[in-house]
Enzyme design. Structure first.
Site, short mmCIF file in Angstrom:
data_model
loop_
_atom_site.label_atom_id
_atom_site.label_comp_id
_atom_site.label_asym_id
_atom_site.label_seq_id
_atom_site.Cartn_x
_atom_site.Cartn_y
_atom_site.Cartn_z
N CYS A 335 0.84 -1.21 0.00
CA CYS A 335 -0.03 0.01 0.00
C CYS A 335 0.82 1.44 -0.06
O CYS A 335 1.58 1.50 -1.00
CB CYS A 335 -1.08 -0.10 1.12
SG CYS A 335 -2.36 1.16 1.06
N HIS A 431 -3.32 -5.49 1.48
CA HIS A 431 -3.33 -5.80 2.68
C HIS A 431 -3.78 -7.36 3.00
O HIS A 431 -4.47 -7.69 2.54
CB HIS A 431 -4.04 -4.82 3.56
CG HIS A 431 -3.65 -3.44 3.62
ND1 HIS A 431 -2.29 -2.75 4.12
CD2 HIS A 431 -4.21 -2.17 3.17
CE1 HIS A 431 -2.25 -1.55 4.04
NE2 HIS A 431 -3.27 -1.24 3.22
#
Length: 485
Positions: A335, A431
């Site tokens: 991310c 994630h």
């Protein structure tokens, strides 16, 4: 009939409120009750994506898991995600409401209370018991006006309170009795019982202490809860827990270095790796040095990517990472870490501060533009080598460039992430990558190790079961049900 409810507040931050609520959620669920967790206001950069397409604090996600309930934005209607020392992003019922400095947020609270009560009412219509977690300290009387997190909520929703004190910090008698002393009498009247948490040693030595607290406060004794050592194996919500959550492992075959930057977020991505017996997870703070013999440098998410990138550079950790790559080492960015690995990050709208375009680490031939709505979605697919994966996306921005022609994964039929021409550097927006046993095992093999027999998700559930048994032994659960209304 609407559910009964009970609120757990603390004498301070980090006294164990989240874990106690998770434990009780599992224990009462095992008794056959339909339990739902609720936290009116939370402050955390460790968030989870809900089934209804929003985000809530990670603690409420763990509590919902303990109760066997799907995640809902109504479990945490106000989530504050710190972006600086004095300001935060405000998420209301799962969606970004705006940004506010601390003083400005105090003025927002009257607008937010109706949304909080709306969410609470919806949950009460769906459960037998709603367990409510307060925030910070119940005794912060300087913030009592317009409060939505502790006594302000308890009074508005007419929810009885149990107060938790942490004996591990010392001064627990004074902290519990002192809380009653400083509270407005009508607020103090909402507290019906108390728990002393994290006791170590012979419980009989604190019998007098429990009696003194009960005498000074007039509150019902719920129990003395011994320290639960396996708590470190459960996902943490507060980045402060990174300071003592993971111990170095002598003799581990693989070494993974993780820069711990000021605005680190979604750091529960690290938990499955920390649980691996053959992985030494090394937390490296600014001013420290990344070990030269590590197998992987892992850059995790950030709530302020550009600011954390600058800290990375100013501390010299960027030089360590570049040297690691020159030696043939691998780097993975998740991310915000993925965005840092590229050539540039453009923030023309000033979403993270001063507008501009900023140089990244240049380890991936990609560029990122910070704009558009936040993407919040649970995903599944497979990595470039055909191994299954699952997780979630939680980010703003779009990333593209030549290295995206070598995607890390295929998600819903679309290419995702990027791999450098050398194959050493990987970036992905996903994630939860390491929670999947097959995908985690594949990464261990890519680094030269061997997958273990660890079933991480099953291990978390087993720890929750043992935690539930722990509170059944040491707390008066029947007494809690009598207090609830």
């Amino acid at each position: 009939m609407a559910a009964r409810s009970l609120m757990f507040q603390g004498t301070g931050s980090d006294v164990g409120k989240s874990l106690v609520v998770a434990a009780l959620a599992r224990a009462f669920t095992l008794r056959g009750l339909k339990v739902l967790p609720f936290k009116p206001q939370n402050m955390s950069n460790n968030a989870a994506v809900t089934a209804d397409g929003g985000e809530i604090g990670r603690a409420q996600a763990l509590q919902a898991r303990a109760a066997g309930a799907p995640l809902s934005v109504h479990m945490n209607p106000v989530l504050l995600k710190p972006q600086s020392e004095v300001g935060a992003q405000v998420v209301v019922q799962g969606r970004v409401f705006g940004n506010a400095r601390a003083a400005e947020y105090q003025g927002l609270k009257p607008q937010l209370m109706p949304r909080v009560l709306e969410s609470f009412g919806l949950l009460k219509g769906q459960a037998d018991l709603v367990l409510v977690e307060g925030a910070g300290s119940a005794s912060e009387v300087n913030l009592r006006q317009n409060d939505i997190a502790n006594m302000g909520f308890a009074r508005a929703a007419d929810v009885p309170v149990v107060l938790i004190g942490d004996i591990d910090r010392g001064g627990v008698i004074a902290s519990l009795a002192g809380t009653k002393l400083v509270l407005d009498p009508e607020d103090a009247a909402m507290i019906r019982g108390f728990i002393v948490n994290r006791f170590r040693g012979d419980p009989a030595l604190f019998d007098d202490g429990m009696r003194i607290i009960a005498t000074l406060t007039g509150w019902q004794t719920i129990g003395l809860l011994p320290f639960f050592r396996e708590a470190v194996r459960l996902p943490a919500e507060d980045a402060l827990g990174l300071s003592d959550k993971i111990e170095r492992k002598a003799g581990a075959r693989l070494r993974i270095a993780v820069p711990v930057l000021p605005h680190i977020s979604n750091f529960d991505d690290l938990d499955p790796l920390a649980a691996e017996p053959d992985v030494d997870l090394i937390r490296v703070r600014p001013g420290e040095v990344i070990p030269g013999d590590c197998d992987l440098v892992l850059l995790v998410g950030s709530k302020a990517t550009i600011s954390d990138l600058q800290v990375l550079k100013e501390s010299g950790l960027d030089v360590d990472i570049a040297a690691h790559v020159r030696r043939g080492g691998r780097v993975l960015g998740l991310c915000g870490g993925y965005q840092m690995l590229g050539k540039t990050l453009a923030d023309s709208e000033g979403l993270e501060g001063q507008p501009g375009t900023f140089a990244g680490l240049g380890l991936l031939d990609v560029d990122t533009v910070l704009s558009g709505d936040k993407r919040l979605e649970a995903v599944s697919g497979e990595s470039f080598d055909g191994e299954p994966l699952s997780g979630y996306e939680m980010h703003i921005g779009r990333t593209g460039g030549p290295d995206c022609a070598r995607p890390f994964a295929t998600v819903s039929g679309a290419a995702e992430g990027a791999i450098s021409a050398s194959g050493q550097v990987v970036g992905t927006y996903l994630h939860g990558l390491f929670g999947n046993n097959r995908q985690r095992g594949a990464w261990l093999q890519r680094l030269g190790g061997a997958p273990s027999d660890l079933d991480y998700e099953a291990d978390v559930d087993a720890v929750l079961d043992r935690l539930a048994a722990h509170v059944e032994r040491h707390l008066d659960l029947d007494g809690l049900l009598r207090i609830a209304r």
